[in-house]
Write a protein that holds these residues in place. Structure first.
Motif, short mmCIF file in Angstrom:
data_model
loop_
_atom_site.label_atom_id
_atom_site.label_comp_id
_atom_site.label_asym_id
_atom_site.label_seq_id
_atom_site.Cartn_x
_atom_site.Cartn_y
_atom_site.Cartn_z
N VAL A 1 0.72 -1.34 -0.10
CA VAL A 1 0.05 0.03 -0.11
C VAL A 1 0.89 1.17 -0.02
O VAL A 1 0.35 2.12 0.12
CB VAL A 1 -0.99 0.20 1.25
CG1 VAL A 1 -2.02 -1.10 1.14
CG2 VAL A 1 -0.31 -0.08 2.55
N SER A 2 2.02 1.12 0.19
CA SER A 2 3.10 2.43 0.30
C SER A 2 3.56 2.89 -0.88
O SER A 2 4.09 2.23 -1.87
CB SER A 2 4.01 1.64 1.11
OG SER A 2 5.26 2.64 0.89
N GLY A 3 3.26 4.15 -1.10
CA GLY A 3 3.68 4.91 -2.42
C GLY A 3 5.03 5.11 -2.74
O GLY A 3 5.80 4.67 -3.62
N PRO A 4 6.02 5.01 -1.57
CA PRO A 4 7.30 5.22 -1.41
C PRO A 4 8.05 4.02 -1.94
O PRO A 4 8.84 3.98 -2.71
CB PRO A 4 7.88 5.74 -0.33
CG PRO A 4 6.77 6.61 0.22
CD PRO A 4 5.47 5.95 -0.17
N SER A 5 7.13 2.89 -1.25
CA SER A 5 7.92 1.44 -1.59
C SER A 5 7.59 1.26 -3.32
O SER A 5 8.41 0.53 -3.80
CB SER A 5 7.17 0.27 -0.94
OG SER A 5 7.41 0.52 0.52
N TYR A 6 6.60 1.44 -3.75
CA TYR A 6 6.04 1.50 -4.92
C TYR A 6 7.11 2.22 -6.00
O TYR A 6 7.61 2.00 -7.03
CB TYR A 6 4.56 1.94 -5.48
CG TYR A 6 4.41 1.94 -6.80
CD1 TYR A 6 4.15 0.66 -7.62
CD2 TYR A 6 4.21 3.13 -7.50
CE1 TYR A 6 3.90 0.63 -9.03
CE2 TYR A 6 3.81 3.04 -8.89
CZ TYR A 6 3.89 1.96 -9.65
OH TYR A 6 3.42 1.86 -10.85
N LYS A 7 7.47 3.50 -5.69
CA LYS A 7 8.48 4.11 -6.36
C LYS A 7 9.49 3.35 -6.65
O LYS A 7 10.33 3.27 -7.63
CB LYS A 7 8.79 5.52 -5.71
CG LYS A 7 7.64 6.61 -5.78
CD LYS A 7 8.01 7.62 -5.00
CE LYS A 7 6.85 8.74 -4.81
NZ LYS A 7 7.28 10.04 -4.40
N VAL A 8 10.28 2.92 -5.49
CA VAL A 8 11.51 1.92 -5.62
C VAL A 8 11.21 0.86 -6.55
O VAL A 8 11.94 0.24 -7.46
CB VAL A 8 12.05 1.44 -4.31
CG1 VAL A 8 13.20 0.95 -4.39
CG2 VAL A 8 12.33 2.86 -3.53
N GLY A 9 10.20 0.02 -6.11
CA GLY A 9 9.71 -1.02 -7.04
C GLY A 9 9.56 -0.73 -8.49
O GLY A 9 10.11 -1.57 -9.38
N LEU A 10 9.20 0.21 -8.94
CA LEU A 10 9.00 0.85 -10.33
C LEU A 10 10.15 1.03 -10.92
O LEU A 10 10.49 0.63 -11.97
CB LEU A 10 7.94 1.98 -10.29
CG LEU A 10 7.67 2.47 -11.49
CD1 LEU A 10 6.76 1.46 -12.66
CD2 LEU A 10 6.90 3.72 -11.77
N MET A 11 11.14 1.62 -10.02
CA MET A 11 12.53 1.90 -10.85
C MET A 11 13.10 0.68 -10.90
O MET A 11 13.77 0.43 -12.16
CB MET A 11 13.22 2.77 -9.74
CG MET A 11 14.80 2.84 -10.06
SD MET A 11 15.00 4.16 -11.22
CE MET A 11 16.72 4.15 -11.49
N LEU A 12 13.03 -0.29 -10.08
CA LEU A 12 13.81 -1.49 -10.32
C LEU A 12 13.19 -2.41 -11.57
O LEU A 12 13.86 -2.86 -12.31
CB LEU A 12 13.75 -2.25 -9.23
CG LEU A 12 14.51 -1.98 -7.74
CD1 LEU A 12 14.23 -2.54 -6.70
CD2 LEU A 12 16.04 -2.21 -8.18
N SER A 13 11.91 -2.27 -11.61
CA SER A 13 11.18 -3.05 -12.75
C SER A 13 11.45 -2.17 -13.99
O SER A 13 11.77 -2.92 -15.12
CB SER A 13 9.73 -3.01 -12.28
OG SER A 13 9.13 -3.76 -13.38
N LEU A 14 11.59 -1.16 -14.11
CA LEU A 14 11.76 -0.31 -15.36
C LEU A 14 13.23 -0.54 -15.86
O LEU A 14 13.53 -0.42 -17.15
CB LEU A 14 11.28 1.12 -15.42
CG LEU A 14 9.80 1.66 -15.22
CD1 LEU A 14 9.81 3.00 -14.71
CD2 LEU A 14 8.99 1.19 -16.33
N ALA A 15 14.16 -0.81 -14.75
CA ALA A 15 15.38 -0.98 -15.04
C ALA A 15 15.77 -2.39 -15.44
O ALA A 15 17.01 -2.79 -15.64
CB ALA A 15 16.14 -0.29 -14.18
N GLY A 16 14.86 -3.26 -15.32
CA GLY A 16 14.91 -4.63 -15.75
C GLY A 16 15.84 -5.38 -14.48
O GLY A 16 16.51 -6.42 -14.91
N GLN A 17 15.75 -4.84 -13.27
CA GLN A 17 16.36 -5.45 -12.26
C GLN A 17 15.38 -6.33 -11.46
O GLN A 17 14.67 -5.76 -10.73
CB GLN A 17 16.85 -4.59 -11.31
CG GLN A 17 18.18 -3.48 -11.94
CD GLN A 17 19.39 -4.27 -11.93
OE1 GLN A 17 19.65 -5.16 -10.96
NE2 GLN A 17 20.25 -3.98 -13.01
#
Ligand SMILES: N[C@@H](CCC(=O)N[C@@H](CS)C(=O)NCC(=O)O)C(=O)O
Length: 213
Positions: free
Chosen positions: A12-28
């Motif tokens: 439910v956490s927006g800041p957690s989502y931001k980091v997950g999104l970065m990793l996902s977009l970077a293919g990590q």
């Protein structure tokens, strides 16, 4: 082989989502550790020893043992360490940083506060909800005007400023904010959502701990 990065967060956490999104977009690919805020796991001494603020997200870089907190600082670290989305020039990097500071001052703070009241996660009066919604609308207007005639927040491609700010704006609907007036933001969100590796909040972070596939 286990993943280099381990993200500790809650879905439910927006800041957690931001980091997950970065990793996902970077293919990590990343290992994920669910932190149960309701049970107070984020205040336990072993967790606070790694995340000094007793919050999510926390990112571990297992390649060097670094324990990182504060979503914007984590995005900058990831941009540096995996050489993606940091900006093409020093000026772009400085502008991306400026937008991220602005985001947590004006946008994320207002949208997230309105959202937790609207969803009943935190107590709040209708007056408080209106105050945070109003502040959100002021910040959204600033962003919408900036995006007029631009594809991305900084420069000619995706940067951590887009990832960070997308991770605020995507929760505006749950905060009860009418997004219809912000046509430039809507077009920009579609561009982010079309990128390889994109995933929306509902599917990016699991509801339980999970090792990278
Ligand atoms: N500025 C921080 C905010 C982190 C934050 O507010 N995390 C919330 C969850 S969304 C949290 O851990 N709340 C529990 C607490 O503060 O005790 C960031 O961007 O990482």
């Amino acid at each position: 082989m286990s993943a280099r990065f381990e993200l500790h967060g809650i879905f439910v956490s927006g800041p957690s989502y931001k980091v997950g999104l970065m990793l996902s977009l970077a293919g990590q690919a990343f290992d994920y550790v669910h932190v149960n805020l309701r049970e107070g796991e984020h205040k336990r001494p072993d967790y606070v020893a790694k995340q000094r603020y007793g919050q999510v997200p926390l990112l571990l870089d297992k390649s060097n043992g670094r324990q990182l907190c504060q979503s914007a600082a984590i995005l900058e670290y990831l941009a540096d360490t995996i050489a993606k989305f940091g900006g093409a020039t020093l000026d772009e990097r400085l502008q991306a940083r400026e937008w991220m500071f602005w985001d947590f001052d004006r946008l994320s703070s207002s949208i997230y506060r309105a959202r937790v009241i609207k969803l009943g996660i935190r107590p709040g009066t209708p007056e408080m909800l209106e105050e945070y919604s109003g502040l959100s609308r002021v910040a959204l207007k600033v962003l919408d005007e900036h995006l007029a005639g631009r594809s991305w927040i900084v420069g000619e491609g995706l940067t951590i400023a887009d990832i960070d700010i997308y991770g605020a704006v995507v929760f505006a609907g749950e905060a009860g904010i009418d997004m219809v007036p912000y046509a430039n933001i809507a077009a920009w969100m579609k561009r982010v959502e079309a990128l390889p590796g994109f995933a929306p909040p509902a599917s990016l972070l699991p509801h339980e701990s999970k090792a990278a596939a």
